[in-house]
Design an enzyme around this catalytic site. Structure first.
Site, PDB file in Angstrom:
ATOM      1  N   CYS A  15      -1.682   4.338  11.160  1.00 12.12           N
ATOM      2  CA  CYS A  15      -1.256   5.501  11.967  1.00 12.12           C
ATOM      3  C   CYS A  15      -2.569   5.902  12.632  1.00 12.12           C
ATOM      4  O   CYS A  15      -3.352   6.881  12.552  1.00 12.12           O
ATOM      5  CB  CYS A  15      -1.089   6.671  10.879  1.00 12.12           C
ATOM      6  SG  CYS A  15      -2.445   6.878   9.522  1.00 12.12           S
TER       7      CYS A  15
ATOM      8  N   GLY B  51       6.564   7.240   1.039  1.00 15.06           N
ATOM      9  CA  GLY B  51       7.680   7.328   1.996  1.00 15.06           C
ATOM     10  C   GLY B  51       8.219   6.218   2.379  1.00 15.06           C
ATOM     11  O   GLY B  51       9.452   5.947   2.529  1.00 15.06           O
ATOM     12  N   LYS B  52       7.443   5.069   2.589  1.00 13.22           N
ATOM     13  CA  LYS B  52       7.896   3.781   3.095  1.00 13.22           C
ATOM     14  C   LYS B  52       8.828   3.016   1.725  1.00 13.22           C
ATOM     15  O   LYS B  52       9.739   2.492   1.931  1.00 13.22           O
ATOM     16  CB  LYS B  52       6.789   2.811   3.389  1.00 13.22           C
ATOM     17  CG  LYS B  52       6.446   2.859   4.776  1.00 13.22           C
ATOM     18  CD  LYS B  52       5.481   4.005   4.968  1.00 13.22           C
ATOM     19  CE  LYS B  52       4.905   4.148   6.338  1.00 13.22           C
ATOM     20  NZ  LYS B  52       4.269   5.176   6.664  1.00 13.22           N
TER      21      LYS B  52
ATOM     22  N   CYS C 156       0.797  -1.026  -0.099  1.00 12.81           N
ATOM     23  CA  CYS C 156      -0.051  -0.025  -0.036  1.00 12.81           C
ATOM     24  C   CYS C 156       0.946   1.278  -0.044  1.00 12.81           C
ATOM     25  O   CYS C 156       1.162   1.848   0.997  1.00 12.81           O
ATOM     26  CB  CYS C 156      -0.874   0.097   1.148  1.00 12.81           C
ATOM     27  SG  CYS C 156      -1.801  -1.447   1.397  1.00 12.81           S
TER      28      CYS C 156
END
Length: 462
Positions: free
Chosen positions: A232, A114-115, A109
């Site tokens: 999150c 960012g990841k 996902c």
């Protein structure tokens, strides 16, 4: 900040005496961070001459806090992919995954990137990184992030998890699932719509979706492989609850006790979830009143059992004379602009050339591919036009012609605004750089650097 009353009631019940500190933290300004791109520069070297005030993020060696008063997202180094602007708590996910060179890694996902870019930095360009995003417009943003950071070994896909599970059974060494969630941990973040969209029913809806995504991830992980799950949100139903239900459905998975976890990470609370699995206590909660960052949840799991035998996949060690001649004809126009390319093979799709650094990149044609490897450029009639991706994928020394300007030189901003500027250099395609970080292409002629910075990236109105 006015929080939803049902959310406040639940958090008061869970946190008890800690709730006032939690509430105070949400009223303070958010922490801000950037993560250095090791494909461009080492974190230590960047910290040594960065034009910003930086403080290390304790749980990510590439990460740094920066003050609210500074704007690294509006600096030429950002446009060159020297770093990625990322919320500090979110850096924990890539650090826990700790992808290594040569591994096969999936970010399931992945948008906005960012990841993915964190994983890529640790892989150092070696191995295969697949970044998937189900939403088409967000997949475009993901592909742009991968391009800007100069990642050579990434395939960006726009698929459903179910489709990928059919295509990649038992394939990956590591999978990151930063799952869609109710976003409670982002309530403090500027401009985030999570608070307005939150309802008491949202965590249950998200938990059901998370279960389907995790089941697909389980099918794609090889025996002995690592799965990193994160959200999150603070909602136990989506955190300890989702994990506990996953372990019940998948007894071939076990929680991993992370060695020497950061002291600021709090253990998960399986007692907060209905029928919580006690082993889930090995997961982590990142609380905004205990560290400088937003709310996050992260867990590391291992798939038990021996990995299935996979044949070694490599590019052919040698080509026939005819194949070599064909390859040299194909690559020759590229090598008129750059001295060398990373190891791999070059593939032509219609009028465009691509560099594939891993043989398995050739096996995704049946999927919805948004980007694959490094786009080298476009074959025009009687000429070759190098791509913006090629400029980001190589260091300045790889180019024959380089216009390397100080980052504060007015011509750098002129370039990023799409304007021409004076440059008394050799005629031809030229890499334009700021302090050694390549921004893109220009074309020098008659003492003028003509601008080839992509229109969609230009600093309009700044």
């Amino acid at each position: 900040m006015a929080l939803p009353i049902e959310f406040e009631q639940r958090m008061q019940r869970l946190l008890g005496d800690e709730y006032p500190a939690f509430q105070d933290a949400l009223a303070r300004p958010q922490a801000r961070g950037l993560r250095v791109n090791p494909l461009k520069i080492s974190p230590a070297a960047f910290a040594g001459h960065a034009p910003f005030s930086l403080t290390p993020v304790p749980w990510a060696e590439e990460g740094f806090f920066y003050p609210e008063t500074e704007r690294p997202g509006r600096h030429p180094y950002y446009e060159a992919g020297a770093y990625y602007i990322q919320e500090p708590s979110a850096m924990a996910v890539g650090a826990l995954a700790d992808a290594q060179p040569g591994e096969t890694v999936l970010d399931l996902c992945a948008a906005p990137g960012g990841k993915t870019t964190h994983l890529a930095g640790r892989m150092r360009g070696a191995g295969l990184l697949v970044a998937n995003e189900i939403n088409t417009s967000r997949a475009a943003v993901l592909a742009q992030s991968v391009e800007r950071m100069g990642i050579p070994n990434c395939v960006v896909l726009n698929e459903t998890p179910e489709r990928l599970a059919q295509y990649f059974p038992g394939f990956f060494d590591k999978i990151v699932v930063d799952a869609p969630c109710s976003g409670e941990g982002m309530f403090r973040k500027d401009g985030n719509p999570a608070q307005d969209e939150w309802t008491p029913e949202l965590p249950a809806f998200c938990a059901e979706r998370q279960a389907g995504i995790l089941d697909c991830a389980a099918d794609m992980l090889r025996g002995g492989g690592i799965l990193v799950y994160s959200t999150c949100t603070f909602a136990p139903e989506e955190d300890e609850g989702t994990l506990s239900r996953f372990l019940e459905r998948h007894p071939d998975f076990e929680m991993v006790q992370v060695a020497d976890p950061p002291i600021l990470f709090a253990p998960a609370r399986p007692d907060w979830a209905e029928n919580g699995n006690p082993s889930v206590a090995a997961a982590f909660r990142l609380w905004p009143h205990q560290l400088d960052g937003e709310g996050h949840f992260a867990a590391v799991l291992r798939k038990t059992g021996a990995p299935a035998e996979q044949p070694e996949v490599t590019f052919p060690a040698a080509r026939t004379k005819k194949e070599q001649e064909a390859y040299e004809r194909m690559i020759q126009p590229v090598l008129e602009h750059v001295r060398e390319l990373p190891n791999g093979c070059v593939r032509q799709r219609k009028d465009r050339l691509y560099l594939l650094t891993d043989p398995r990149m050739q096996e995704v044609d049946e999927l919805r591919v948004r980007a694959c490897g490094v786009e080298l450029g476009t074959l025009r009639k009687n000429r070759f036009e190098p791509s913006h991706a090629l400029a980001h994928a190589l260091p300045p020394a790889a180019f024959y012609r380089v216009c390397d300007l100080p980052a504060d030189d007015p011509r750098v901003e002129q370039y990023l605004r799409g304007e021409t500027f004076p440059w008394d250099g050799e005629k031809g395609w030229t890499a334009v750089a700021a302090d050694g970080f390549v921004l893109g292409w220009g074309k020098c002629a008659g003492g003028i650097m003509k601008n080839h910075y992509p229109r969609g990236l230009r600093w309009v109105g700044r």
